[in-house]
Scaffold this active site. Structure first.
Site, short mmCIF file in Angstrom:
data_model
loop_
_atom_site.label_atom_id
_atom_site.label_comp_id
_atom_site.label_asym_id
_atom_site.label_seq_id
_atom_site.Cartn_x
_atom_site.Cartn_y
_atom_site.Cartn_z
N GLU A 1 21.41 22.84 32.79
CA GLU A 1 20.86 23.62 33.89
C GLU A 1 20.08 22.70 34.82
OE1 GLU A 1 18.28 27.67 34.83
OE2 GLU A 1 18.47 26.99 32.78
N GLY B 1 10.55 22.23 29.77
CA GLY B 1 9.90 22.61 28.52
C GLY B 1 10.92 22.88 27.43
N ALA B 2 11.98 23.60 27.80
CA ALA B 2 13.03 23.94 26.84
C ALA B 2 14.20 24.54 27.60
CB ALA B 2 12.50 24.94 25.80
N GLU C 1 17.59 27.38 27.14
CA GLU C 1 18.06 28.51 26.35
C GLU C 1 19.53 28.50 26.01
OE1 GLU C 1 18.31 30.01 30.74
OE2 GLU C 1 17.04 28.68 29.56
N GLU D 1 12.49 31.25 25.50
CA GLU D 1 13.88 30.81 25.35
C GLU D 1 14.68 31.78 24.50
OE1 GLU D 1 14.63 28.56 27.38
OE2 GLU D 1 12.56 28.00 27.81
N GLU E 1 14.62 34.16 35.24
CA GLU E 1 13.36 33.48 34.93
C GLU E 1 12.13 34.35 35.15
OE1 GLU E 1 13.28 31.02 33.22
OE2 GLU E 1 15.22 30.05 33.48
#
Length: 876
Positions: free
Chosen positions: A127, A267-268, A270, A304, A326
């Site tokens: 992404e 951060g992470a 999904e 996530e 988001e």
């Protein structure tokens, strides 16, 4: 890299893809030199496309093309056209199979987008547009396909091979290689593709869903980190259960996997069934992580995981709809945190983030709606507006609809759109259909930038016993939007009598929909004190002529905990801004007795919720205070805030010391629960005030004692003490910093705290320290966490030193941004933002910042990430 004519993409130009890809069969042969990717795609013409016999245009960046077969026939160079970012095949049938082989070098990929290496392991970040760095593809979110992925690698080096979905087959090959096949039964866009290969440890558990299915849970980490996963695993289970209970969403695969990597821009991520995390949001033990870290781990894991339904099962049609996934998922993770920690503190922290990050964005040259109209680089729109303001829009929607209708709307949204790529309008339509409420005006929140201002006046008619609030809404012009339409703003209120009791109201929500509106409250026997915008029910700025007495009264008595905190914040802001004028005039500063007494009252009467009390004792940040000025005077704001802090410490030191002693124990209780977190937060705020009294050696000794007692067992208390020392010129400063490094030098995440604390020091030699730390053996400019910790902390948080009048902070950041831009444009773009609002400062600082921005934009090899931000800053 780009020339200075990058292409702008507009929402108004959206068209459906000319082709669809139903299935993808990937074989990724990982190697230390060159990785080979074989892709077999089942492609067909999109029946919704209006183009007749269109060319097939696939996205691709930094790829070496070695082979193309169309329905088994090898294509030659005359059958296609290659550019730096695309592959075009001009003549294709309506349905066909396309086989493409590419070669890539993940070990050289410092952008950390696509397939790259982190600590010797292969991993991906796709992404928003990273998949095109792996193979040629229709790399857009509205092309959803089923993926089968076969990974080939050296078994001794990479004993763990992972991808989306379920593992279906595996086998051994010659020369020590082996393969594993993964199949994802759910269609997904390319940005959700994931692949990991490495020598990783696994922590395994399971979760039983509400329907009785057993789901295997696995967290993969680098060697030696498996003992830091227990909290993360419990957070996964907590999030899964919460989503079942609150939204009726059950997990849909047999396995849920998380991989934590050291090098990650975000951060992470999904990715379906295989979330990839920055180690910062997985690894947590009581001796290495603070209470804030533990909460962030829970929040990010929840975020996530919640994406499985709000982002994966239902994704966004195009990147202009980014807030669909988001903003909605931020709202969901904020609700989760409020339910599982302290609702009041969670809301306070959400609002602090909004005010210090999103409000300035709304007021600056980068202002954009929650649903942007255009972009040059989509990575620049992972913003506080899209995320945090987007979450506030969902929260307002829930307030307007009510809990029951909102849940019905969510259920209808899931039912209608599961397995599809949709728009914000589709989401809103589900809410309208479920509730019967017309949200046309409300949707202005999605299309109109800027922070609304509500000017509120009051009138009380004693004879008729009618209390009236008149609300005028306005919104400043933003880039590309001069005229503003009225928003639909839900304003939660309360009315308090002279004793602080709530007065009964027919409705506690005022629906502000016009430029000017009046609201009457009948049978009010005495003039009340209004508690406005309770729980921060809308992302707006309130202008109401509260007296100091009113604010003291609300600070002491408001039954809405958020507004009680808010009253103290506004009281402090009003006082500090008045003192700034006194300071600028060169006059003597004096802190009113009533201000101290208000805090004394709170300290002595409101210790039931220690965590909330800690927030109430914390003054507004320097960053938020600067936002109250039309022309920012950093020196004056800093000096006055320091004066107020020192006066509070001096006059309330006995109370601070008593509360510290009541909440501190030599045998540290480092359990993570709300009661213990509250004690630690409160005592560390008290310690901060006490250690401002540098002439009192007893308080310095107190800090040293806490530091050494907690160094090996309680990171919250260790950082609480060390934060005081980094801002002190005490000889104990070097002692504690050295001791911290000596003990924790082998833990990368803990060292990030060491870097960040020094970067935010208010001491005059901080920039020199930061420059030296860039050469430290533990610092790596290619590692995003290290950049965030040192460069990000200095530029974004240390306003006093960064904005030094000689411009040294600006020149430093400019040079670092240009270094980063060659390596990782996404991180460079995030670092440059402190320079973007250059017009907010005095003429001298404006000139210095402008010179650095012009130097950056003159770089012909500048990335479009940085170019977009700088050019917008210079054009407005």
């Amino acid at each position: 890299m780009t020339t200075h004519n990058p292409h702008t993409i507009y929402l108004k130009n959206y068209s459906v893809p000319d082709y669809l890809i139903d299935k993808v069969d990937l074989t990724v042969n990982l190697d230390e030199d060159v990785t080979t990717v074989d892709s077999t795609m089942s492609v067909r013409v999109n029946p919704e496309s209006q183009n007749k016999s269109p060319s097939l245009v696939l996205n691709g960046v930094s790829l070496e093309l070695t082979s193309i077969l169309l329905d088994g026939k090898q294509l030659t160079a005359k059958n296609y056209q290659l550019s730096s970012d695309s592959l075009t095949i001009s003549s294709v049938p309506s349905t066909f199979t396309l086989q493409i082989q590419t070669r890539i070098r993940p070990q050289d990929n410092t952008s950390l987008s696509g397939l790259y290496k982190s600590s010797g392991n292969f991993c991906t970040q796709c992404e928003a547009e990273g998949f095109r760095r792996i193979t040629y593809f229709l790399d857009r979110p509205d092309v959803m396909a089923q993926y089968k992925t076969t990974i080939i690698a050296d078994q001794s080096r990479y004993p763990v091979l992972l991808s989306n979905g379920n593992s279906t087959d595996s086998g051994k090959l010659e020369n020590g290689k082996y393969w594993v096949c993964w199949e994802d039964p759910f269609k997904k866009p390319s940005y959700l593709f994931a692949l990991v290969a490495g020598n990783l440890e696994c922590v395994e558990d399971y979760f039983v869903t509400q329907s009785g299915r057993r789901v295997v849970l696995r967290i993969y980490v680098e060697q030696g980190n498996q003992d830091k996963c227990a909290h993360a695993m419990q957070a996964v289970k907590k999030a899964m259960r919460w989503d079942e209970e609150k939204f009726g969403r059950e997990y849909d695969l047999d396995i849920y996997m998380i991989v934590a990597v050291s090098d990650f821009n975000m951060g992470a991520m999904e990715n379906k069934g295989l979330n990839i995390f920055n180690t910062k949001y997985i690894l947590a033990k009581k001796d290495t992580a603070t209470d804030e870290d533990f909460i962030h781990v829970e929040s990010v894991i929840a975020h996530e995981y919640f994406h499985n339904w709000t982002g994966n099962r239902i994704t966004c049609r195009d990147w202009f709809q980014l807030s669909l996934k988001e903003g909605l998922t931020i709202f969901r993770d904020q609700s989760f945190t409020a339910d599982t920690t302290s609702p009041a503190v969670a809301r306070i922290q959400d609002v602090i983030a909004l005010r210090t990050q999103q409000f300035p964005e709304d007021a600056g040259p980068l202002a954009h709606p929650v649903r942007p109209e255009s972009y040059i680089e989509i990575n620049n729109f992972y913003t506080a507006t899209v995320y945090n303001k987007g979450a506030e829009v969902i929260r307002m929607m829930k307030t307007i609809l009510g809990d029951t209708a909102f849940r019905k709307g969510m259920d209808l949204y899931f039912e209608r759109h599961d397995g599809h790529a949709v728009t914000i309008n589709d989401f809103v339509k589900a809410m309208e259909d479920a509730s019967g409420i017309n949200l046309t005006q409300f949707c202005i929140w999605y299309s109109q930038a800027g922070t609304p201002k509500l000017k509120i006046t009051e009138n009380y008619n004693a004879n008729q016993k009618i209390y009236t609030l008149t609300i005028q809404q306005s919104c400043d012009a933003t880039p590309g939007q001069k005229e503003k339409k009225p928003f639909h703003i839900p304003v939660k209120i309360g009315l308090l009598d002279k004793k602080g009791n709530e007065l009964p109201l027919e409705s506690s929500i005022l629906h502000v929909t016009q430029a000017t509106q009046s609201f009457d409250f009948k049978n009010i026997s005495e003039k009340p004190t209004p508690s406005l915008l309770r729980a921060f029910s809308a992302p707006v700025k309130i202008q109401f002529d509260y007296s100091n007495y009113d604010l003291e009264f609300l600070f002491k008595h408001d039954q809405d905990e958020f507004n009680r905190w808010e009253a103290g914040q506004q009281y402090a802001i009003d006082l500090i801004m008045k003192l700034v004028k006194v300071y600028q005039a060169g006059e003597h500063l004096l802190l009113p007795f009533s201000f101290i007494e208000a805090f004394r009252h709170v300290l002595t009467t409101q210790q039931q919720d220690k965590w909330l009390l800690a927030e109430m004792l914390t003054l507004p940040s320097l960053k938020y205070l600067t936002e109250q000025m039309s022309v920012i005077d950093v020196d004056a704001i800093f000096a006055v805030r320091e004066f107020v802090l020192l006066e509070m410490a001096t006059q309330l030191q006995d109370l601070f010391f008593e509360i510290y002693q009541d909440n501190h124990s030599a045998v540290n209780s480092n359990d993570f629960n709300i009661g213990e977190v509250g004690k630690r937060q409160l005592k560390n705020v008290c310690l901060y005030y006490l250690m401002l009294l540098s002439n009192k050696s007893v308080y310095i000794d107190l800090g040293v004692e806490q530091f050494h007692q907690s160094l090996s067992s309680n990171m919250t208390d260790t950082v609480g003490a060390l934060r005081c020392f980094v801002n002190s010129d005490s000889p104990r400063r070097a002692e504690t910093l050295d001791a911290f490094y000596e003990y924790w030098q082998d833990d990368a995440l803990v060292l990030d705290k060491w870097f960040a604390l020094q970067a935010t020091s208010k001491l005059p030699d901080t920039l020199s320290t930061v420059k030296k730390l860039m050469s430290h053996k533990a610092f790596d400019i290619k590692n995003p966490n290290k950049v965030y910790a040192l460069i990000g902390a200095f530029g974004h948080q240390n306003l006093k030193i960064f904005h030094a009048i000689d411009g040294s902070g600006y020149a430093f950041l400019s040079n670092v941004v240009q270094q980063l831009d060659v390596l990782n444009p996404q991180i460079a773009a995030r670092m440059i933002r402190p320079l973007i609002d250059w017009k907010r400062y005095d003429k001298v600082r404006q000139g210095l910042m402008l010179a650095e921005l012009e130097k950056i934009v003159s770089n012909k090899g500048l990335s479009k990430d940085v170019y977009e931000l700088v050019s917008k800053s210079l054009s407005e």
